[in-house]
Design a protein around this motif. Structure first.
Motif, mmCIF file in Angstrom:
data_model
loop_
_atom_site.group_PDB
_atom_site.id
_atom_site.type_symbol
_atom_site.label_atom_id
_atom_site.label_comp_id
_atom_site.label_asym_id
_atom_site.label_seq_id
_atom_site.Cartn_x
_atom_site.Cartn_y
_atom_site.Cartn_z
ATOM 1 N N MET A 47 68.830 57.730 34.953
ATOM 2 C CA MET A 47 69.865 57.330 34.242
ATOM 3 C C MET A 47 70.641 56.652 34.827
ATOM 4 S SD MET A 47 71.115 60.451 32.826
ATOM 5 C CE MET A 47 72.859 60.489 33.022
ATOM 6 N N GLN A 48 70.380 55.379 35.869
ATOM 7 C CA GLN A 48 71.576 53.606 36.476
ATOM 8 C C GLN A 48 71.192 53.220 34.980
ATOM 9 O OE1 GLN A 48 73.507 53.680 38.838
ATOM 10 N NE2 GLN A 48 73.840 51.888 37.232
ATOM 11 N N ASP A 49 69.714 52.987 34.219
ATOM 12 C CA ASP A 49 69.230 52.084 33.186
ATOM 13 C C ASP A 49 70.826 52.852 32.169
ATOM 14 O OD1 ASP A 49 67.792 54.791 32.617
ATOM 15 O OD2 ASP A 49 67.234 53.687 31.201
ATOM 16 N N ILE A 50 70.809 53.950 32.136
ATOM 17 C CA ILE A 50 71.745 54.363 30.855
ATOM 18 C C ILE A 50 73.608 53.924 31.330
ATOM 19 C CG2 ILE A 50 72.967 56.130 29.341
ATOM 20 C CD1 ILE A 50 70.331 57.812 30.595
ATOM 21 N N TYR A 51 73.845 53.780 32.413
ATOM 22 C CA TYR A 51 75.011 53.893 32.929
ATOM 23 C C TYR A 51 74.960 52.255 32.426
ATOM 24 C CZ TYR A 51 76.366 58.510 34.288
ATOM 25 O OH TYR A 51 76.732 59.463 34.477
ATOM 26 N N ASP A 52 73.991 51.423 33.295
ATOM 27 C CA ASP A 52 74.083 49.996 33.114
ATOM 28 C C ASP A 52 74.637 49.664 31.065
ATOM 29 O OD1 ASP A 52 73.850 49.435 35.717
ATOM 30 O OD2 ASP A 52 71.876 49.216 35.451
ATOM 31 N N LYS A 53 73.406 50.421 30.646
ATOM 32 C CA LYS A 53 73.457 49.307 29.291
ATOM 33 C C LYS A 53 74.906 50.285 29.025
ATOM 34 C CE LYS A 53 71.115 49.295 24.685
ATOM 35 N NZ LYS A 53 70.545 48.066 24.677
ATOM 36 N N LEU A 54 75.919 51.651 28.988
ATOM 37 C CA LEU A 54 77.158 52.510 28.752
ATOM 38 C C LEU A 54 77.851 50.697 29.676
ATOM 39 C CD1 LEU A 54 77.174 55.648 28.995
ATOM 40 C CD2 LEU A 54 77.098 54.421 26.699
ATOM 41 N N THR A 55 77.976 50.561 30.432
ATOM 42 C CA THR A 55 79.268 49.476 30.800
ATOM 43 C C THR A 55 79.173 48.125 29.684
ATOM 44 O OG1 THR A 55 78.472 50.153 33.012
ATOM 45 C CG2 THR A 55 79.839 47.999 32.595
ATOM 46 N N GLU A 56 77.758 47.603 29.178
ATOM 47 C CA GLU A 56 77.841 46.788 28.560
ATOM 48 C C GLU A 56 78.389 46.933 27.274
ATOM 49 O OE1 GLU A 56 74.040 45.535 27.553
ATOM 50 O OE2 GLU A 56 73.119 45.091 30.224
ATOM 51 N N ILE A 57 78.064 48.060 27.022
ATOM 52 C CA ILE A 57 78.450 48.817 25.917
ATOM 53 C C ILE A 57 79.841 48.604 25.472
ATOM 54 C CG2 ILE A 57 78.600 50.830 23.909
ATOM 55 C CD1 ILE A 57 75.909 50.595 23.855
ATOM 56 N N LEU A 58 80.684 49.570 26.544
ATOM 57 C CA LEU A 58 82.186 49.642 26.979
ATOM 58 C C LEU A 58 82.638 48.388 27.036
ATOM 59 C CD1 LEU A 58 81.649 52.600 29.783
ATOM 60 C CD2 LEU A 58 83.294 52.143 27.060
ATOM 61 N N GLN A 59 82.067 46.967 27.563
ATOM 62 C CA GLN A 59 82.892 45.853 27.725
ATOM 63 C C GLN A 59 83.318 44.729 26.621
ATOM 64 O OE1 GLN A 59 80.699 44.226 30.877
ATOM 65 N NE2 GLN A 59 82.134 44.933 32.100
ATOM 66 N N ASP A 60 81.659 45.630 25.592
ATOM 67 C CA ASP A 60 82.166 44.918 24.402
ATOM 68 C C ASP A 60 83.317 45.365 23.332
ATOM 69 O OD1 ASP A 60 81.166 42.633 22.891
ATOM 70 O OD2 ASP A 60 80.088 44.884 21.266
ATOM 71 N N VAL A 61 82.554 46.475 22.999
ATOM 72 C CA VAL A 61 83.843 47.305 22.269
ATOM 73 C C VAL A 61 85.291 47.190 22.767
ATOM 74 C CG1 VAL A 61 84.387 49.898 21.659
ATOM 75 C CG2 VAL A 61 82.038 49.161 21.362
ATOM 76 N N PHE A 62 85.261 47.139 23.744
ATOM 77 C CA PHE A 62 86.707 46.872 24.191
ATOM 78 C C PHE A 62 87.375 45.683 25.233
ATOM 79 C CE2 PHE A 62 85.902 51.524 24.571
ATOM 80 C CZ PHE A 62 86.556 52.819 23.469
ATOM 81 N N ASP A 63 86.278 44.750 24.582
ATOM 82 C CA ASP A 63 86.743 43.631 25.103
ATOM 83 C C ASP A 63 87.145 43.136 26.476
ATOM 84 O OD1 ASP A 63 86.724 40.432 24.938
ATOM 85 O OD2 ASP A 63 89.025 40.107 23.679
ATOM 86 N N ASP A 64 86.577 44.119 27.513
ATOM 87 C CA ASP A 64 87.130 44.223 29.054
ATOM 88 C C ASP A 64 86.124 44.353 30.157
ATOM 89 O OD1 ASP A 64 88.618 44.536 30.793
ATOM 90 O OD2 ASP A 64 89.704 46.188 30.581
ATOM 91 N N ASP A 65 85.849 43.007 30.673
ATOM 92 C CA ASP A 65 84.870 42.797 31.761
ATOM 93 C C ASP A 65 85.346 43.497 32.623
ATOM 94 O OD1 ASP A 65 83.310 41.495 29.425
ATOM 95 O OD2 ASP A 65 83.932 39.530 31.150
ATOM 96 N N GLU A 66 86.201 44.244 33.056
ATOM 97 C CA GLU A 66 86.359 45.302 34.249
ATOM 98 C C GLU A 66 86.372 46.760 34.697
ATOM 99 O OE1 GLU A 66 87.225 43.835 36.996
ATOM 100 O OE2 GLU A 66 87.734 41.991 35.534
ATOM 101 N N ILE A 67 85.760 46.695 32.486
ATOM 102 C CA ILE A 67 85.004 48.401 32.287
ATOM 103 C C ILE A 67 83.982 48.748 33.227
ATOM 104 C CG2 ILE A 67 84.524 50.364 31.079
ATOM 105 C CD1 ILE A 67 86.723 48.788 28.765
ATOM 106 N N VAL A 68 83.536 49.818 34.278
ATOM 107 C CA VAL A 68 82.134 50.076 34.566
ATOM 108 C C VAL A 68 82.111 52.336 34.105
ATOM 109 C CG1 VAL A 68 81.315 50.397 36.664
ATOM 110 C CG2 VAL A 68 82.389 47.948 36.363
#
Length: 79
Positions: free
Chosen positions: A1-22
């Motif tokens: 599951m960690q790989d899913i959360y890592d990729k979701l973090t990347e996607i969240l940061q990209d879509v919302f243009d916020d490098d602080e989102i985890v």
């Protein structure tokens, strides 16, 4: 599951243009500035592209938080 959360973090940061989102299981739309209905659609589309999965409109709108979304991705990938 960690790989899913890592990729979701990347996607969240990209879509919302916020490098602080985890991505975390309890993270919800209300916790992210700018996460409205249009941003949700962009987020789901980015997830579908990034993970190679498809969600119905009902599935995409039913996730209460990122934990439920991650479980949905895992289920789709193992199906």
């Amino acid at each position: 599951m960690q790989d899913i959360y890592d990729k979701l973090t990347e996607i969240l940061q990209d879509v919302f243009d916020d490098d602080e989102i985890v991505a975390s299981p309890e993270l919800a739309a209300a916790d992210v500035d700018g996460w409205d209905s249009l941003a949700h659609v962009r987020f789901i589309l980015a997830i579908e592209r990034g993970f190679g999965v498809k969600f119905s409109a009902a599935e995409a709108s039913a996730f209460a938080n990122v934990g439920e979304l991650a479980n949905g991705i895992a289920a789709k990938r193992s199906a």
